[in-house]
Design a protein around this motif. Structure first.
Motif, PDB file in Angstrom:
ATOM      1  N   ASP A  53      13.121  -2.516  53.232  1.00 16.76           N
ATOM      2  CA  ASP A  53      14.233  -2.158  52.518  1.00 16.76           C
ATOM      3  C   ASP A  53      13.680  -1.772  51.117  1.00 16.76           C
ATOM      4  O   ASP A  53      14.022  -0.859  50.456  1.00 16.76           O
ATOM      5  N   THR A  54      12.824  -2.741  50.542  1.00 15.27           N
ATOM      6  CA  THR A  54      12.455  -2.542  49.069  1.00 15.27           C
ATOM      7  C   THR A  54      10.965  -1.637  48.904  1.00 15.27           C
ATOM      8  O   THR A  54      11.107  -0.987  48.084  1.00 15.27           O
ATOM      9  N   TYR A  55      10.092  -1.773  49.995  1.00 20.66           N
ATOM     10  CA  TYR A  55       9.035  -0.942  49.719  1.00 20.66           C
ATOM     11  C   TYR A  55       8.558  -0.026  50.780  1.00 20.66           C
ATOM     12  O   TYR A  55       7.898   0.769  50.887  1.00 20.66           O
TER      13      TYR A  55
ATOM     14  N   TYR B 112       6.223 -17.881  59.526  1.00 23.25           N
ATOM     15  CA  TYR B 112       6.275 -16.628  58.809  1.00 23.25           C
ATOM     16  C   TYR B 112       7.084 -16.192  57.635  1.00 23.25           C
ATOM     17  O   TYR B 112       6.437 -15.316  56.740  1.00 23.25           O
ATOM     18  N   ALA B 113       8.123 -16.692  57.476  1.00 22.80           N
ATOM     19  CA  ALA B 113       9.145 -16.483  56.677  1.00 22.80           C
ATOM     20  C   ALA B 113       8.329 -16.984  55.265  1.00 22.80           C
ATOM     21  O   ALA B 113       8.335 -16.205  54.257  1.00 22.80           O
ATOM     22  N   GLN B 114       7.492 -17.993  55.277  1.00 23.85           N
ATOM     23  CA  GLN B 114       6.856 -18.230  54.071  1.00 23.85           C
ATOM     24  C   GLN B 114       5.668 -17.399  53.863  1.00 23.85           C
ATOM     25  O   GLN B 114       5.611 -17.009  52.471  1.00 23.85           O
ATOM     26  N   GLY B 115       5.098 -16.976  54.818  1.00 26.59           N
ATOM     27  CA  GLY B 115       4.054 -16.074  54.477  1.00 26.59           C
ATOM     28  C   GLY B 115       4.555 -14.774  53.924  1.00 26.59           C
ATOM     29  O   GLY B 115       3.852 -14.074  52.852  1.00 26.59           O
ATOM     30  N   LEU B 116       5.738 -14.244  54.427  1.00 28.20           N
ATOM     31  CA  LEU B 116       6.249 -13.258  53.979  1.00 28.20           C
ATOM     32  C   LEU B 116       7.062 -13.227  52.660  1.00 28.20           C
ATOM     33  O   LEU B 116       6.749 -12.377  51.894  1.00 28.20           O
ATOM     34  N   GLN B 117       7.476 -14.496  52.326  1.00 22.95           N
ATOM     35  CA  GLN B 117       8.012 -14.649  50.836  1.00 22.95           C
ATOM     36  C   GLN B 117       6.674 -14.335  50.091  1.00 22.95           C
ATOM     37  O   GLN B 117       6.924 -13.811  48.815  1.00 22.95           O
ATOM     38  N   GLY B 118       5.633 -14.920  50.396  1.00 31.81           N
ATOM     39  CA  GLY B 118       4.219 -14.927  49.495  1.00 31.81           C
ATOM     40  C   GLY B 118       3.943 -13.440  49.237  1.00 31.81           C
ATOM     41  O   GLY B 118       3.751 -12.946  48.177  1.00 31.81           O
ATOM     42  N   ALA B 119       4.187 -12.707  50.276  1.00 30.75           N
ATOM     43  CA  ALA B 119       3.820 -11.307  50.359  1.00 30.75           C
ATOM     44  C   ALA B 119       4.922 -10.584  49.445  1.00 30.75           C
ATOM     45  O   ALA B 119       4.447  -9.640  48.535  1.00 30.75           O
ATOM     46  N   LEU B 120       6.044 -10.824  49.460  1.00 33.15           N
ATOM     47  CA  LEU B 120       7.197 -10.176  48.666  1.00 33.15           C
ATOM     48  C   LEU B 120       6.652 -10.654  47.187  1.00 33.15           C
ATOM     49  O   LEU B 120       6.824  -9.678  46.208  1.00 33.15           O
ATOM     50  N   ARG B 121       6.368 -11.729  46.921  1.00 32.24           N
ATOM     51  CA  ARG B 121       5.719 -12.380  45.372  1.00 32.24           C
ATOM     52  C   ARG B 121       4.815 -11.087  44.970  1.00 32.24           C
ATOM     53  O   ARG B 121       4.733 -10.765  43.930  1.00 32.24           O
ATOM     54  N   VAL B 122       3.842 -11.024  45.732  1.00 27.08           N
ATOM     55  CA  VAL B 122       2.644 -10.323  45.536  1.00 27.08           C
ATOM     56  C   VAL B 122       3.074  -8.703  45.341  1.00 27.08           C
ATOM     57  O   VAL B 122       2.687  -8.189  44.403  1.00 27.08           O
ATOM     58  N   LEU B 123       3.890  -8.364  46.216  1.00 28.22           N
ATOM     59  CA  LEU B 123       4.362  -6.810  46.211  1.00 28.22           C
ATOM     60  C   LEU B 123       5.213  -6.731  44.801  1.00 28.22           C
ATOM     61  O   LEU B 123       4.908  -5.498  44.320  1.00 28.22           O
ATOM     62  N   ASP B 124       5.997  -7.549  44.408  1.00 30.31           N
ATOM     63  CA  ASP B 124       6.779  -7.529  43.353  1.00 30.31           C
ATOM     64  C   ASP B 124       5.945  -7.399  41.917  1.00 30.31           C
ATOM     65  O   ASP B 124       6.318  -6.791  41.014  1.00 30.31           O
ATOM     66  N   MET B 125       4.646  -7.888  41.858  1.00 23.01           N
ATOM     67  CA  MET B 125       3.787  -8.000  40.846  1.00 23.01           C
ATOM     68  C   MET B 125       2.970  -6.800  41.110  1.00 23.01           C
ATOM     69  O   MET B 125       2.319  -6.748  40.131  1.00 23.01           O
ATOM     70  N   SER B 126       3.001  -5.926  41.988  1.00 24.61           N
ATOM     71  CA  SER B 126       2.125  -4.926  42.230  1.00 24.61           C
ATOM     72  C   SER B 126       2.808  -3.464  41.783  1.00 24.61           C
ATOM     73  O   SER B 126       3.942  -3.266  41.811  1.00 24.61           O
ATOM     74  N   ASP B 127       1.786  -2.661  41.430  1.00 23.53           N
ATOM     75  CA  ASP B 127       2.267  -1.289  40.931  1.00 23.53           C
ATOM     76  C   ASP B 127       2.155  -0.337  42.407  1.00 23.53           C
ATOM     77  O   ASP B 127       1.431   0.501  42.551  1.00 23.53           O
ATOM     78  N   VAL B 128       3.254  -0.652  43.072  1.00 26.37           N
ATOM     79  CA  VAL B 128       3.367  -0.117  44.453  1.00 26.37           C
ATOM     80  C   VAL B 128       3.477   1.478  44.115  1.00 26.37           C
ATOM     81  O   VAL B 128       3.302   2.129  45.197  1.00 26.37           O
ATOM     82  N   ALA B 129       3.936   1.977  43.260  1.00 30.52           N
ATOM     83  CA  ALA B 129       4.274   3.515  43.112  1.00 30.52           C
ATOM     84  C   ALA B 129       2.672   4.061  42.654  1.00 30.52           C
ATOM     85  O   ALA B 129       2.502   5.150  43.067  1.00 30.52           O
ATOM     86  N   ARG B 130       1.606   3.562  42.299  1.00 32.29           N
ATOM     87  CA  ARG B 130       0.447   3.866  41.854  1.00 32.29           C
ATOM     88  C   ARG B 130      -0.549   3.587  43.102  1.00 32.29           C
ATOM     89  O   ARG B 130      -1.413   4.551  43.253  1.00 32.29           O
ATOM     90  N   TYR B 131      -0.222   2.501  43.718  1.00 40.42           N
ATOM     91  CA  TYR B 131      -1.453   2.098  44.823  1.00 40.42           C
ATOM     92  C   TYR B 131      -0.878   2.300  46.372  1.00 40.42           C
ATOM     93  O   TYR B 131       0.378   1.632  46.327  1.00 40.42           O
ATOM     94  N   LYS B 132      -1.376   2.648  47.084  1.00 39.78           N
ATOM     95  CA  LYS B 132      -0.948   2.525  48.410  1.00 39.78           C
ATOM     96  C   LYS B 132      -1.060   1.021  48.763  1.00 39.78           C
ATOM     97  O   LYS B 132      -2.054   0.439  48.702  1.00 39.78           O
TER      98      LYS B 132
END
Length: 107
Positions: A105-107, A62-82
């Motif tokens: 903690d980050t998002y 799961y750590a690997q899957g979540l690290q991938g999710a973190l990478r995608v979140l870091d590339m995303s405009d989370v302030a603009r999109y839900k």
């Protein structure tokens, strides 16, 4: 079990594409490592090849899957999109707590 998981992903993508053409979807496949199969694609535009990346193989971290999710979140405009993270697995894992906390903690 595996086919049920793949069917669930296909149904989710289908439902999101019917709700709004502005839903952006990223798919991260993982086992003992992760791969971003597609990033920030409109639900209508996700190629079948991206969905075909979802296949069993290797151990599950799961750590690997979540690290991938973190990478995608870091590339995303989370302030603009839900933004939502949905972790789906056909197996159990005993790791990922650190990454889950980092996402919280980050998002």
């Amino acid at each position: 079990k595996w086919e049920d998981l793949k069917e669930a992903v296909n149904e989710l993508v289908d439902k999101l594409s019917k709700r709004s053409r502005y839903n952006l979807i990223s798919i991260v496949v993982f086992n003992s490592s992760f791969k971003i199969a597609c990033a920030r694609a409109n639900a209508d535009d996700i190629p079948q090849a991206c969905l075909d990346e979802i296949s069993p193989g290797g151990g599950v971290s799961y750590a690997q899957g979540l690290q991938g999710a973190l990478r995608v979140l870091d590339m995303s405009d989370v302030a603009r999109y839900k933004t939502h993270v949905l972790l789906m697995s056909a197996s159990e894992s005993s790791d990922g707590e650190v990454e889950m906390q980092q996402i919280a903690d980050t998002y």
